[in-house]
Write a protein that holds these residues in place. Structure first.
Motif, mmCIF file in Angstrom:
data_model
loop_
_atom_site.group_PDB
_atom_site.id
_atom_site.type_symbol
_atom_site.label_atom_id
_atom_site.label_comp_id
_atom_site.label_asym_id
_atom_site.label_seq_id
_atom_site.Cartn_x
_atom_site.Cartn_y
_atom_site.Cartn_z
ATOM 1 N N PRO A 67 61.728 -38.653 -4.710
ATOM 2 C CA PRO A 67 61.927 -37.247 -4.326
ATOM 3 C C PRO A 67 61.879 -36.306 -5.537
ATOM 4 O O PRO A 67 61.394 -35.183 -5.426
ATOM 5 C CB PRO A 67 63.321 -37.247 -3.687
ATOM 6 N N GLU A 68 62.333 -36.789 -6.683
ATOM 7 C CA GLU A 68 62.301 -35.961 -7.895
ATOM 8 C C GLU A 68 60.860 -35.636 -8.289
ATOM 9 O O GLU A 68 60.552 -34.510 -8.688
ATOM 10 C CB GLU A 68 63.014 -36.660 -9.057
ATOM 11 N N GLU A 69 59.965 -36.622 -8.195
ATOM 12 C CA GLU A 69 58.559 -36.381 -8.526
ATOM 13 C C GLU A 69 57.954 -35.352 -7.570
ATOM 14 O O GLU A 69 57.209 -34.466 -8.000
ATOM 15 C CB GLU A 69 57.757 -37.683 -8.441
ATOM 16 N N ILE A 70 58.298 -35.459 -6.313
ATOM 17 C CA ILE A 70 57.767 -34.510 -5.329
ATOM 18 C C ILE A 70 58.258 -33.101 -5.649
ATOM 19 O O ILE A 70 57.477 -32.147 -5.630
ATOM 20 C CB ILE A 70 58.166 -34.929 -3.899
ATOM 21 N N ARG A 71 59.552 -32.957 -5.985
ATOM 22 C CA ARG A 71 60.092 -31.639 -6.349
ATOM 23 C C ARG A 71 59.382 -31.089 -7.588
ATOM 24 O O ARG A 71 59.078 -29.896 -7.667
ATOM 25 C CB ARG A 71 61.588 -31.740 -6.595
ATOM 26 N N GLU A 72 59.110 -31.964 -8.575
ATOM 27 C CA GLU A 72 58.400 -31.525 -9.784
ATOM 28 C C GLU A 72 57.013 -31.012 -9.436
ATOM 29 O O GLU A 72 56.570 -30.004 -9.979
ATOM 30 C CB GLU A 72 58.302 -32.680 -10.777
ATOM 31 N N TRP A 73 56.313 -31.695 -8.543
ATOM 32 C CA TRP A 73 54.973 -31.256 -8.142
ATOM 33 C C TRP A 73 55.028 -29.900 -7.445
ATOM 34 O O TRP A 73 54.182 -29.041 -7.672
ATOM 35 C CB TRP A 73 54.313 -32.280 -7.227
ATOM 36 N N ILE A 74 56.040 -29.713 -6.600
ATOM 37 C CA ILE A 74 56.189 -28.441 -5.904
ATOM 38 C C ILE A 74 56.427 -27.329 -6.896
ATOM 39 O O ILE A 74 55.806 -26.268 -6.847
ATOM 40 C CB ILE A 74 57.321 -28.517 -4.860
ATOM 41 N N GLU A 75 57.337 -27.564 -7.844
ATOM 42 C CA GLU A 75 57.654 -26.562 -8.839
ATOM 43 C C GLU A 75 56.441 -26.284 -9.732
ATOM 44 O O GLU A 75 56.191 -25.149 -10.119
ATOM 45 C CB GLU A 75 58.864 -26.976 -9.685
ATOM 46 N N GLU A 76 55.703 -27.314 -10.079
ATOM 47 C CA GLU A 76 54.515 -27.136 -10.903
ATOM 48 C C GLU A 76 53.513 -26.227 -10.199
ATOM 49 O O GLU A 76 52.890 -25.374 -10.826
ATOM 50 C CB GLU A 76 53.864 -28.500 -11.201
ATOM 51 N N ARG A 78 54.188 -23.875 -8.183
ATOM 52 C CA ARG A 78 54.710 -22.505 -8.141
ATOM 53 C C ARG A 78 54.518 -21.767 -9.453
ATOM 54 O O ARG A 78 54.584 -20.551 -9.523
ATOM 55 C CB ARG A 78 56.201 -22.531 -7.799
#
Length: 80
Positions: A67-76, A78
């Motif tokens: 889940p952390e990797e997915i959040r990082e991709w989302i933030e990236e 943005r």
């Protein structure tokens, strides 16, 4: 070989036309002079199940996404 028939003939001789399709022929059904449908043999799909199993087996060797990797991709995404 392609067989051309009109709608009325196709309705009357559907079983015979399907037998020809099973034998590998194509049947084009026309309304007047305008082609409206094509009967073709269905490709053998027995190998599809084998391919799916190979894909599933290969996926088991991949590292699971956290889940952390997915959040990082989302933030990236943005940031741009």
């Amino acid at each position: 070989m392609t067989i051309r028939v009109k709608v009325g003939e196709a309705k009357t001789h559907l079983s015979e036309l399907l037998a020809k399709v099973e034998a590998g022929e194509e049947v084009v059904i026309s309304r007047g002079d305008k082609p409206v449908a094509k009967l073709t043999p269905i490709e053998d799909r027995s190998d599809v199940a084998d391919v799916i199993q190979e894909i599933l087996a290969a996926r088991k060797t991949y590292k699971r996404t956290t889940p952390e990797e997915i959040r990082e991709w989302i933030e990236e995404g943005r940031r741009y």
